[in-house]
Design a protein around this motif. Sequence first.
Motif, short mmCIF file in Angstrom:
data_model
loop_
_atom_site.label_atom_id
_atom_site.label_comp_id
_atom_site.label_asym_id
_atom_site.label_seq_id
_atom_site.Cartn_x
_atom_site.Cartn_y
_atom_site.Cartn_z
N GLU A 126 6.33 48.70 105.53
CA GLU A 126 5.72 47.51 106.14
C GLU A 126 5.40 46.47 105.08
O GLU A 126 5.71 45.30 105.25
N LYS A 127 4.78 46.89 103.98
CA LYS A 127 4.45 45.93 102.92
C LYS A 127 5.72 45.33 102.34
O LYS A 127 5.82 44.13 102.13
N HIS A 128 6.73 46.18 102.12
CA HIS A 128 8.02 45.68 101.62
C HIS A 128 8.60 44.67 102.60
O HIS A 128 9.15 43.65 102.20
N GLU A 180 -9.90 40.66 112.01
CA GLU A 180 -9.22 40.80 110.73
C GLU A 180 -8.86 39.44 110.12
O GLU A 180 -8.67 39.32 108.93
N SER A 221 -7.00 42.78 105.14
CA SER A 221 -6.28 43.80 104.39
C SER A 221 -4.90 43.37 103.89
O SER A 221 -4.30 44.07 103.08
N LYS A 222 -4.36 42.25 104.38
CA LYS A 222 -3.01 41.85 103.99
C LYS A 222 -2.74 40.40 104.37
O LYS A 222 -3.55 39.75 105.02
N THR A 223 -1.58 39.92 103.95
CA THR A 223 -1.10 38.59 104.32
C THR A 223 0.10 38.78 105.23
O THR A 223 0.97 39.61 104.97
N VAL A 224 0.15 38.03 106.32
CA VAL A 224 1.24 38.12 107.28
C VAL A 224 1.86 36.73 107.41
O VAL A 224 1.14 35.75 107.63
N LYS A 267 -3.95 34.99 106.48
CA LYS A 267 -4.66 35.87 105.54
C LYS A 267 -5.58 36.75 106.38
O LYS A 267 -6.48 36.25 107.06
N GLN A 283 7.06 42.57 104.46
CA GLN A 283 6.42 41.27 104.25
C GLN A 283 6.82 40.65 102.92
O GLN A 283 6.98 39.46 102.81
N GLU A 284 6.99 41.47 101.88
CA GLU A 284 7.29 40.93 100.56
C GLU A 284 8.74 40.46 100.42
O GLU A 284 9.07 39.78 99.48
#
Length: 190
Positions: A58-60, A108, A86-89, A83, A62-63
């Motif tokens: 999931e993080k990958h 969130e 816990s993360k940026t979307v 923002k 987004q990155e």
Amino acid sequence: MNRKEQILNLIANGYTTVKSLAEYFNVSLMTIYRDVRELEEEGKIIRKHGELLLKSEEKHFQETGVCAYCGKILDKRLEFVYKLKSKTVCACCAHCGFLLFNELQENELQSCMTRDFISGNPINCFSAWYVVDSSAIPCCSPSVIAFGNKQDAEKFAKGFGGNVFDFETAVQAVKELMKRGQRVIWEGRS
């Protein structure tokens, strides 16, 4: 190895739809949906618009610079950036940003930024003005174009059509347009 463990391995190797997994195992879609739901509850996978991803990806996801809603490559001039605690979307444009907003947990959400269509300057999504459903379609359809001030949005709408809305009203307008059969159009980009 049980079927759920096999599913995790298969997702890692490109079997990213319920249909492809059902065909692989020669079982019904409902059987795979039950396994997928359990894997989601265990926090091992996520579903993004029909595609299955390992939670660790999931993080990958987004990155890699793709829209969290439609998967389209991000264009910094149009992107919508939420923002969260816990993360940026990120979304590729205001259109997908609005559809994504409906899926975010309000508690969130910390901030949202996009860019003024004319100047390219960063603006707060919640205080921006939007031209919805104009004939200009820089990304997805129905188009949603952000402006830092209402006068610029009104001038743009006068030339290209569409309606000028604040954030909250624009979110509802896009939702209604999508209900009436509008679909996301991916403009040709290579």
